[in-house]
Design an enzyme around this catalytic site. Sequence first.
Site, PDB file in Angstrom:
ATOM      1  N   TYR A 111       0.809  -1.230   0.000  1.00  0.00           N
ATOM      2  CA  TYR A 111       0.000   0.000   0.000  1.00  0.00           C
ATOM      3  C   TYR A 111       0.838   1.273   0.000  1.00  0.00           C
ATOM      4  CZ  TYR A 111      -3.149  -3.378   2.354  1.00  0.00           C
ATOM      5  OH  TYR A 111      -3.890  -4.468   2.717  1.00  0.00           O
ATOM      6  N   CYS A 146      14.381  -9.903  -3.545  1.00  0.00           N
ATOM      7  CA  CYS A 146      14.650  -9.476  -4.916  1.00  0.00           C
ATOM      8  C   CYS A 146      13.442  -8.791  -5.542  1.00  0.00           C
ATOM      9  CB  CYS A 146      15.067 -10.676  -5.747  1.00  0.00           C
ATOM     10  SG  CYS A 146      16.378 -11.586  -4.945  1.00  0.00           S
TER      11      CYS A 146
END
Length: 404
Positions: free
Chosen positions: A311, A338
């Site tokens: 968010y 990653c």
Amino acid sequence: MKYINKKLTIEKVSFQKIAKIYNTPAYCYSYNKLKENIKNFKKNFKSISPLICFAVKSNTNIKIIREIKKFGLGADVVSMGELMIALKAGIKSNKIVFSGVGKTSEEIKYAIDKKIFLINAESVSEVKKIERIAKSKKKKIKIGIRLNPNTDAKTLNQISTGKKENKFGVNDKVFFELVKYCKNSNNVDLKCLSVHIGSQILDHKPYQKMLKVINKIIKKSNYNFEFIDLGGGMGISYENNKKKLDYKKYCLAIKKFLKIHKSKIIFEPGRSIVGNIGFLISKIIYIKDSGKKNFVILDAAMNDFMRPALYGALHRTLPSLKNNKILKKTHEFVGPICESTDRFISFKNFQEIKENDLIVICDVGAYGMSLSSNYNVRPKPIELLIKGSKINVIKKRQKYKDLI
Ligand SMILES: *Cc1c(COP(=O)(O)O)cnc(C)c1O
């Protein structure tokens, strides 16, 4: 949570001590804060004596739910797994509400067999599915219908749920049809109108607006709802001295509403009960100087705590040992995963820190551990409940053998 002798402390224990015993990353929850939040929530709405159903999705640790149960709260669940956890935590089925847009037949059957208090349906097909299953079991099942009041909660788009473009609930037209439909059904008993317009709401006005919409719709539907489920969504202040939800005004608006409609109110709070009770301790693995800024690479990542990646949420992030040496350089706190979104927050100035120092991410009690995953085959963190100077392990750290 405060600094005592420069050490950041939760209840009576320093994060330094916790990390030394239990390692990092670790979720820590304050028991006394939980207690205080529940007490305050009850106090804020005392005059309307609501049924308070804790939104289990915000924190699914069974020990936390057990504590919440001891304070008399019910549960709002959104899946069969959550329903099982709520029951196992000892919450009585007559205090459990089942929400969600996609309940399967299996889930509905289970909810009916467990005799839960209310199933809040969110579509015509779902009402008919509940009716069919109830009929096959020769039962009449109490349901609610979730209305989409088309009210802007004035919160982050990703956590807004009450606008017409959101997938949740039914619009007024369908709502009226369903009320009529239920009146003639022998197997569903329409007891409740439910709404939930979003999360992290800090302004009482969207709630006032929502109540106005419900008021009109009830009048128009000419139906007596024994219960009105107003959902949750009450926001907390993630940053210091930020705006707070005016509970008085929200409660006043509800009281006005209840003068016209004699219903019992249900709430489904999650974040406002557990949000600020939780802290994530993490250790700095590396500090990487990339010229313009320093990347502070933590041993916690987006799989442990996803709100920033999901968010763009910002959480107070503090050193567990305070010093007064300010570094005038941008520090970006990131995880080892990653993904470029695996970043927590960045500061223009931060105090001097070094590798192996501990960092505490605050207000992670809601949608923290419950949103965690094993992405990158990373074991989930340990969870600890702190009560005074006592530390209880309420969930063990996952082991590699659990994953591989
Ligand atoms: C998520 C959710 C809640 C809880 O929301 P909070 O913002 O954590 O209070 C309540 N009701 C429903 C239907 C939900 O989906």
